[in-house]
Design a protein around this motif. Structure first.
Motif, PDB file in Angstrom:
ATOM      1  N   ALA A   1      62.345  34.866   5.502  1.00  0.00           N
ATOM      2  CA  ALA A   1      63.387  33.837   5.577  1.00  0.00           C
ATOM      3  C   ALA A   1      63.062  32.849   6.685  1.00  0.00           C
ATOM      4  O   ALA A   1      62.610  33.232   7.769  1.00  0.00           O
ATOM      5  CB  ALA A   1      64.739  34.483   5.824  1.00  0.00           C
ATOM      6  N   GLY A   2      63.286  31.592   6.399  1.00  0.00           N
ATOM      7  CA  GLY A   2      63.016  30.545   7.379  1.00  0.00           C
ATOM      8  C   GLY A   2      61.665  29.890   7.218  1.00  0.00           C
ATOM      9  O   GLY A   2      61.409  28.856   7.840  1.00  0.00           O
ATOM     10  N   SER A   3      60.781  30.444   6.396  1.00  0.00           N
ATOM     11  CA  SER A   3      59.473  29.839   6.173  1.00  0.00           C
ATOM     12  C   SER A   3      59.582  28.703   5.164  1.00  0.00           C
ATOM     13  O   SER A   3      60.577  28.571   4.441  1.00  0.00           O
ATOM     14  CB  SER A   3      58.481  30.890   5.676  1.00  0.00           C
ATOM     15  N   ASN A   4      58.529  27.893   5.103  1.00  0.00           N
ATOM     16  CA  ASN A   4      58.531  26.794   4.134  1.00  0.00           C
ATOM     17  C   ASN A   4      58.599  27.314   2.703  1.00  0.00           C
ATOM     18  O   ASN A   4      59.268  26.720   1.838  1.00  0.00           O
ATOM     19  CB  ASN A   4      57.276  25.935   4.316  1.00  0.00           C
ATOM     20  N   ALA A   5      57.903  28.413   2.416  1.00  0.00           N
ATOM     21  CA  ALA A   5      57.929  28.990   1.075  1.00  0.00           C
ATOM     22  C   ALA A   5      59.336  29.444   0.704  1.00  0.00           C
ATOM     23  O   ALA A   5      59.750  29.339  -0.456  1.00  0.00           O
ATOM     24  CB  ALA A   5      56.952  30.157   0.984  1.00  0.00           C
ATOM     25  N   TYR A   6      60.065  29.933   1.687  1.00  0.00           N
ATOM     26  CA  TYR A   6      61.438  30.354   1.439  1.00  0.00           C
ATOM     27  C   TYR A   6      62.317  29.159   1.072  1.00  0.00           C
ATOM     28  O   TYR A   6      63.115  29.222   0.124  1.00  0.00           O
ATOM     29  CB  TYR A   6      61.997  31.057   2.680  1.00  0.00           C
ATOM     30  N   TYR A   7      62.157  28.056   1.788  1.00  0.00           N
ATOM     31  CA  TYR A   7      62.989  26.892   1.520  1.00  0.00           C
ATOM     32  C   TYR A   7      62.582  26.151   0.255  1.00  0.00           C
ATOM     33  O   TYR A   7      63.339  25.306  -0.227  1.00  0.00           O
ATOM     34  CB  TYR A   7      62.958  25.947   2.725  1.00  0.00           C
ATOM     35  N   THR A   8      61.396  26.455  -0.285  1.00  0.00           N
ATOM     36  CA  THR A   8      61.046  25.847  -1.576  1.00  0.00           C
ATOM     37  C   THR A   8      61.996  26.313  -2.676  1.00  0.00           C
ATOM     38  O   THR A   8      62.174  25.613  -3.677  1.00  0.00           O
ATOM     39  CB  THR A   8      59.605  26.197  -1.973  1.00  0.00           C
ATOM     40  N   LEU A   9      62.575  27.496  -2.525  1.00  0.00           N
ATOM     41  CA  LEU A   9      63.559  27.972  -3.499  1.00  0.00           C
ATOM     42  C   LEU A   9      64.688  26.961  -3.680  1.00  0.00           C
ATOM     43  O   LEU A   9      65.097  26.649  -4.810  1.00  0.00           O
ATOM     44  CB  LEU A   9      64.140  29.317  -3.051  1.00  0.00           C
ATOM     45  N   PHE A  10      65.176  26.442  -2.569  1.00  0.00           N
ATOM     46  CA  PHE A  10      66.305  25.523  -2.627  1.00  0.00           C
ATOM     47  C   PHE A  10      65.875  24.135  -3.064  1.00  0.00           C
ATOM     48  O   PHE A  10      66.623  23.446  -3.776  1.00  0.00           O
ATOM     49  CB  PHE A  10      66.988  25.484  -1.254  1.00  0.00           C
ATOM     50  N   ALA A  11      64.682  23.722  -2.679  1.00  0.00           N
ATOM     51  CA  ALA A  11      64.191  22.421  -3.123  1.00  0.00           C
ATOM     52  C   ALA A  11      63.955  22.405  -4.626  1.00  0.00           C
ATOM     53  O   ALA A  11      64.345  21.455  -5.329  1.00  0.00           O
ATOM     54  CB  ALA A  11      62.899  22.065  -2.377  1.00  0.00           C
ATOM     55  N   VAL A  12      63.351  23.465  -5.143  1.00  0.00           N
ATOM     56  CA  VAL A  12      63.131  23.563  -6.589  1.00  0.00           C
ATOM     57  C   VAL A  12      64.470  23.713  -7.313  1.00  0.00           C
ATOM     58  O   VAL A  12      64.687  23.117  -8.377  1.00  0.00           O
ATOM     59  CB  VAL A  12      62.194  24.737  -6.910  1.00  0.00           C
ATOM     60  N   GLY A  13      65.377  24.508  -6.749  1.00  0.00           N
ATOM     61  CA  GLY A  13      66.696  24.669  -7.354  1.00  0.00           C
ATOM     62  C   GLY A  13      67.467  23.361  -7.398  1.00  0.00           C
ATOM     63  O   GLY A  13      68.149  23.065  -8.391  1.00  0.00           O
ATOM     64  N   LEU A  14      67.367  22.554  -6.347  1.00  0.00           N
ATOM     65  CA  LEU A  14      68.038  21.260  -6.334  1.00  0.00           C
ATOM     66  C   LEU A  14      67.439  20.327  -7.383  1.00  0.00           C
ATOM     67  O   LEU A  14      68.166  19.585  -8.060  1.00  0.00           O
ATOM     68  CB  LEU A  14      67.929  20.630  -4.944  1.00  0.00           C
ATOM     69  N   THR A  15      66.114  20.365  -7.531  1.00  0.00           N
ATOM     70  CA  THR A  15      65.466  19.555  -8.562  1.00  0.00           C
ATOM     71  C   THR A  15      65.918  19.973  -9.951  1.00  0.00           C
ATOM     72  O   THR A  15      66.206  19.128 -10.813  1.00  0.00           O
ATOM     73  CB  THR A  15      63.938  19.687  -8.447  1.00  0.00           C
ATOM     74  N   LEU A  16      65.999  21.266 -10.170  1.00  0.00           N
ATOM     75  CA  LEU A  16      66.465  21.775 -11.463  1.00  0.00           C
ATOM     76  C   LEU A  16      67.918  21.379 -11.707  1.00  0.00           C
ATOM     77  O   LEU A  16      68.296  20.993 -12.831  1.00  0.00           O
ATOM     78  CB  LEU A  16      66.308  23.292 -11.501  1.00  0.00           C
ATOM     79  N   PHE A  17      68.740  21.470 -10.689  1.00  0.00           N
ATOM     80  CA  PHE A  17      70.142  21.070 -10.810  1.00  0.00           C
ATOM     81  C   PHE A  17      70.248  19.586 -11.160  1.00  0.00           C
ATOM     82  O   PHE A  17      71.066  19.191 -12.002  1.00  0.00           O
ATOM     83  CB  PHE A  17      70.882  21.361  -9.505  1.00  0.00           C
ATOM     84  N   ALA A  18      69.424  18.761 -10.520  1.00  0.00           N
ATOM     85  CA  ALA A  18      69.453  17.327 -10.795  1.00  0.00           C
ATOM     86  C   ALA A  18      69.044  17.035 -12.235  1.00  0.00           C
ATOM     87  O   ALA A  18      69.641  16.169 -12.895  1.00  0.00           O
ATOM     88  CB  ALA A  18      68.524  16.591  -9.820  1.00  0.00           C
ATOM     89  N   MET A  19      68.061  17.753 -12.748  1.00  0.00           N
ATOM     90  CA  MET A  19      67.626  17.542 -14.128  1.00  0.00           C
ATOM     91  C   MET A  19      68.736  17.896 -15.118  1.00  0.00           C
ATOM     92  O   MET A  19      69.025  17.132 -16.047  1.00  0.00           O
ATOM     93  CB  MET A  19      66.368  18.367 -14.414  1.00  0.00           C
ATOM     94  N   THR A  20      69.363  19.038 -14.938  1.00  0.00           N
ATOM     95  CA  THR A  20      70.438  19.436 -15.845  1.00  0.00           C
ATOM     96  C   THR A  20      71.655  18.524 -15.707  1.00  0.00           C
ATOM     97  O   THR A  20      72.334  18.226 -16.699  1.00  0.00           O
ATOM     98  CB  THR A  20      70.852  20.893 -15.584  1.00  0.00           C
ATOM     99  N   TYR A  21      71.915  18.058 -14.484  1.00  0.00           N
ATOM    100  CA  TYR A  21      73.044  17.135 -14.283  1.00  0.00           C
ATOM    101  C   TYR A  21      72.796  15.819 -15.012  1.00  0.00           C
ATOM    102  O   TYR A  21      73.700  15.284 -15.675  1.00  0.00           O
ATOM    103  CB  TYR A  21      73.254  16.882 -12.792  1.00  0.00           C
ATOM    104  N   LEU A  22      71.585  15.290 -14.913  1.00  0.00           N
ATOM    105  CA  LEU A  22      71.263  14.048 -15.611  1.00  0.00           C
ATOM    106  C   LEU A  22      71.375  14.216 -17.124  1.00  0.00           C
ATOM    107  O   LEU A  22      71.822  13.296 -17.829  1.00  0.00           O
ATOM    108  CB  LEU A  22      69.859  13.579 -15.224  1.00  0.00           C
ATOM    109  N   MET A  23      70.973  15.382 -17.629  1.00  0.00           N
ATOM    110  CA  MET A  23      71.093  15.626 -19.067  1.00  0.00           C
ATOM    111  C   MET A  23      72.556  15.692 -19.486  1.00  0.00           C
ATOM    112  O   MET A  23      72.928  15.205 -20.562  1.00  0.00           O
ATOM    113  CB  MET A  23      70.362  16.910 -19.446  1.00  0.00           C
ATOM    114  N   ASN A  24      73.400  16.281 -18.666  1.00  0.00           N
ATOM    115  CA  ASN A  24      74.827  16.332 -18.993  1.00  0.00           C
ATOM    116  C   ASN A  24      75.456  14.939 -18.950  1.00  0.00           C
ATOM    117  O   ASN A  24      76.305  14.606 -19.791  1.00  0.00           O
ATOM    118  CB  ASN A  24      75.557  17.262 -18.025  1.00  0.00           C
ATOM    119  N   VAL A  25      75.035  14.122 -17.973  1.00  0.00           N
ATOM    120  CA  VAL A  25      75.523  12.740 -17.921  1.00  0.00           C
ATOM    121  C   VAL A  25      75.094  11.979 -19.161  1.00  0.00           C
ATOM    122  O   VAL A  25      75.874  11.231 -19.767  1.00  0.00           O
ATOM    123  CB  VAL A  25      75.014  12.047 -16.642  1.00  0.00           C
ATOM    124  N   LEU A  26      73.830  12.179 -19.553  1.00  0.00           N
ATOM    125  CA  LEU A  26      73.332  11.531 -20.771  1.00  0.00           C
ATOM    126  C   LEU A  26      74.116  11.987 -21.996  1.00  0.00           C
ATOM    127  O   LEU A  26      74.453  11.179 -22.872  1.00  0.00           O
ATOM    128  CB  LEU A  26      71.847  11.852 -20.951  1.00  0.00           C
TER     129      LEU A  26
END
Length: 310
Positions: free
Chosen positions: A272-297
């Motif tokens: 916890a606290g490493s860059n690899a650990y925080y990639t979980l949230f960065a990738v999750g945010l990207t995935l959330f943004a993709m699904t959100y844009l699809m729902n808006v569309l």
């Protein structure tokens, strides 16, 4: 002369009216609390994703994250190009959509317009049963059935490949497309069909030129919802498509989706606290943004076609 209710009766009526108002108010409050819980849960997820993603992007530039094509956050030297994960996710979503959308639409049209009540009663439970199969079962089906079948016809295909993952996810979201399309088509008023029949139109003409365009808002919403489901799929894709984050557009090769990466890292021993650990949230945010844009569309498409055909 109007009769006046006895005082005891008036008291009972007032008591019942007060109790009914109390019940209505309690139900309204309960529904409001349920709505607030869902909204607060969404805000909690967003807050977690944003706060930890900011930590990641304070260490790794957004340009490197979205502008490079090599994803290896756990190796030395680490690289953080998320493009291979995005292309892998889109490959699964597009290939599964090419399978599920046309077949699901045809199934929905058949069940709504052509099938008898007896046939519909037999096919509908089958679709619901298909929708209830656990995703891990679909993953093993893709690994041990679909991939060996593909190897007979496609030489050089990997054991874990994007094509198998797309087929499996397409089969998985097929009941969703078929059921929602059927509901949208059956919701078209009967009067539209009868008016077209009165003008001498055939069954096929009524279905394709009247009913389907009138139900297009619901049909488009089912398509977008199914694709969002495909983007967020995890276990079936992990087992069938593999875990190789390579930038490729060849469905015969092994790929990795964003959800597969999240599973791989979450079950590992990343500190916890490493860059690899925080990639979980960065990738999750990207995935959330993709699904959100699809729902808006999807919402825009629904509003557009609803205005055109209503």
């Amino acid at each position: 002369m109007a009769k006046v209710a006895p005082s005891g009766t008036r008291s009972i009526l007032r008591h019942r009216g007060g109790f009914s108002a109390f019940v209505e108010g309690a139900i309204k409050l309960f529904c409001l609390v349920c709505a607030l819980v869902s909204v607060l849960t969404t805000f909690g997820i967003l807050l977690t994703l944003f706060s930890d993603s900011l930590v990641f992007f304070s260490r790794v530039s957004i340009t490197e994250f979205f502008g490079t094509t090599k994803w290896a956050p756990t190796y030395e030297p680490p690289t953080y190009g998320v493009i291979p994960l995005i292309t892998g996710t889109l490959m699964i979503a597009i290939s599964s959509g090419l399978i599920a959308i046309p077949i699901g639409l045809l199934i929905g049209i058949y069940l709504s317009e052509y099938a008898s009540s007896r046939t519909r009663g037999m096919l509908k439970p089958g679709l619901e049963l298909l929708a209830g199969v656990p995703t891990v079962v679909y993953g093993f089906f893709g690994l041990f059935v679909v991939t060996p079948f593909l190897k007979k016809f496609i030489p050089g295909i990997d054991t874990y490949n994007g094509l198998s993952g797309g087929i499996v996810v397409g089969i998985m979201i097929l009941p969703l497309v078929a059921s929602l399309c059927e509901d949208a088509i059956r919701a078209v008023p009967r009067g539209l069909r009868e008016a077209a029949y009165g003008l001498g139109a055939t069954k096929t003409e009524v279905t394709l030129k009247i009913v389907v365009p009138a139900a297009l808002s619901g049909i488009m919403a089912s398509f977008i919802l199914a694709l969002s489901r495909a983007i967020g799929e995890t276990m079936a894709v992990t087992l069938a498509a593999g875990a190789q984050p390579s930038l490729t557009f060849d469905p015969r090769e092994s790929i990795m989706t964003m959800t597969a990466y999240i599973v791989q890292i979450a079950k590992g021993d990343i500190p916890a606290g490493s860059n690899a650990y925080y990639t979980l949230f960065a990738v999750g945010l990207t995935l959330f943004a993709m699904t959100y844009l699809m729902n808006v569309l999807a919402n825009k498409l629904v509003k557009r076609y609803r205005q055109v055909y209503t």
